[in-house]
Scaffold this active site. Structure first.
Site, PDB file in Angstrom:
ATOM      1  CG  ASP A 154      23.056  -4.897  -1.558  1.00 30.68           C
ATOM      2  OD1 ASP A 154      22.397  -5.593  -1.958  1.00 30.68           O
ATOM      3  OD2 ASP A 154      24.319  -4.156  -1.300  1.00 30.68           O
ATOM      4  CD  GLU A 197      25.043 -12.106  -1.827  1.00 33.52           C
ATOM      5  OE1 GLU A 197      26.254 -12.167  -1.673  1.00 33.52           O
ATOM      6  OE2 GLU A 197      24.459 -11.432  -2.862  1.00 33.52           O
TER       7      GLU A 197
END
Length: 318
Positions: free
Chosen positions: A30, A200
């Protein structure tokens, strides 16, 4: 024979030295890439089982190739309400301070403690302290789990927070001090902007006065994780899906997704920072941070990104 051996050594040396992906060792996911004061920074998730994922490291570089690790810029001892699973950091500079947004505790319903928090520091490498003493968002709005936040500064100086898991994405307008939100004209705080196939990991940038909204699709633990995008005239959408631009390459790595974009000001260079899983790994948490070049066609559409082991060459900012 000696000349041949020397040539072979040189070829092997440069072949090995050109392997710039992953950009730094360790399991990190991420990644949020950004530029502060002529230095590249990457803020990733420490990729581990949730009960071990309780801190953030950061990495800085002058050239996108050589990286310095800054350990534990913040951990759950500084964020008292965060007990486990801090991840997906997003950072921005505002009024000479650095604000790190993050998800914590992986809450599954409104009665749990957790959600999206904010930490603050006076320098990019921290240490960071809790800005609010509580989550900024701790409830499910429009079906969006409060995770995977991205803070975006618009051309007029307004700050927006895009976030959301469970296939829903919201946007909210932040107060200038990041202590809460400013309602939209219709009175709503959280506006749903979910595009087709969204899962997401939202991200936004501006190019040629167009708003490029990006997100991750597929399951984060599987090989089909990927990145798609839309283009809009407004930071509030609508965001109509154009297509997928980042995905696995069965000959390089799987699970390529949850990205960010670095754009050195005054250039047309764009670098996509993302995580992926080596072909040798089956553990979902075995994710590494990589950087590759992102390019556009003549109409402004993003070309499919080729994920590589070579990565990018040195690109100093000074």
């Amino acid at each position: 024979m000696k000349n041949f051996c020397l040539l072979y050594f040189i070829i092997c040396f440069f072949s090995i030295s050109a392997q710039n992906n992953p950009v730094f060792p360790g399991w990190y996911a991420d990644p949020e890439g950004i530029i502060f004061e002529n230095t590249y920074w990457v803020y990733p998730t420490y990729s581990a089982p949730y009960d071990q994922q309780v801190f953030f490291d950061a990495f800085s570089s002058d050239d996108l190739v050589n990286w310095t690790k800054h350990e534990r810029i913040v951990d759950t001892s500084a964020i008292k309400w965060a007990k486990r699973a801090v991840w997906a950091p997003s950072i921005i500079k505002n009024q000479d301070q650095y604000f790190l947004f993050f998800g914590a505790n992986d809450i599954q319903h409104d009665n749990e403690v957790g959600g999206i928090g904010v930490a603050v520091a006076s320098v990019p490498e921290g240490p960071y302290k809790d800005h609010l003493g509580k989550p900024l968002i701790d409830k499910f709005h429009n079906g969006a789990q409060p995770i995977d936040q991205f803070v975006f500064k618009d051309k007029d100086g307004s700050f927006y927070l895009y976030y959301g898991g469970w296939r829903h994405c919201n946007v909210a307008k932040l107060k200038d001090d990041f202590t809460g939100f400013i309602p939209f004209e219709d009175g709503r705080i959280f506006k749903e902007v979910t595009p087709e196939n969204y899962v997401e990991g939202p991200f936004m940038f501006i190019r040629n006065d167009k708003y490029y909204f990006m997100w991750s699709e597929g399951g984060w633990g599987g090989p089909d994780y990927s990145v798609a995008y839309a283009i809009s005239e407004s930071p509030l959408g609508p965001f109509k899906r154009i297509g997928k631009i980042l995905k696995q390459d069965p000959e390089v790595a799987t699970g390529a997704g949850h990205h960010s974009v670095i754009h050195p000001e005054g250039t047309d260079k764009y670098f996509i920072v993302y995580h992926r899983r080596p072909l040798t790994e089956t553990d979902p948490n075995s994710r590494e941070t990589c950087i590759d070049l992102m390019e556009f066609d003549d109409t402004g559409l993003i070309k499919p990104v080729k994920i590589t082991r070579q990565g990018v060459t040195a690109y100093p900012l000074k």
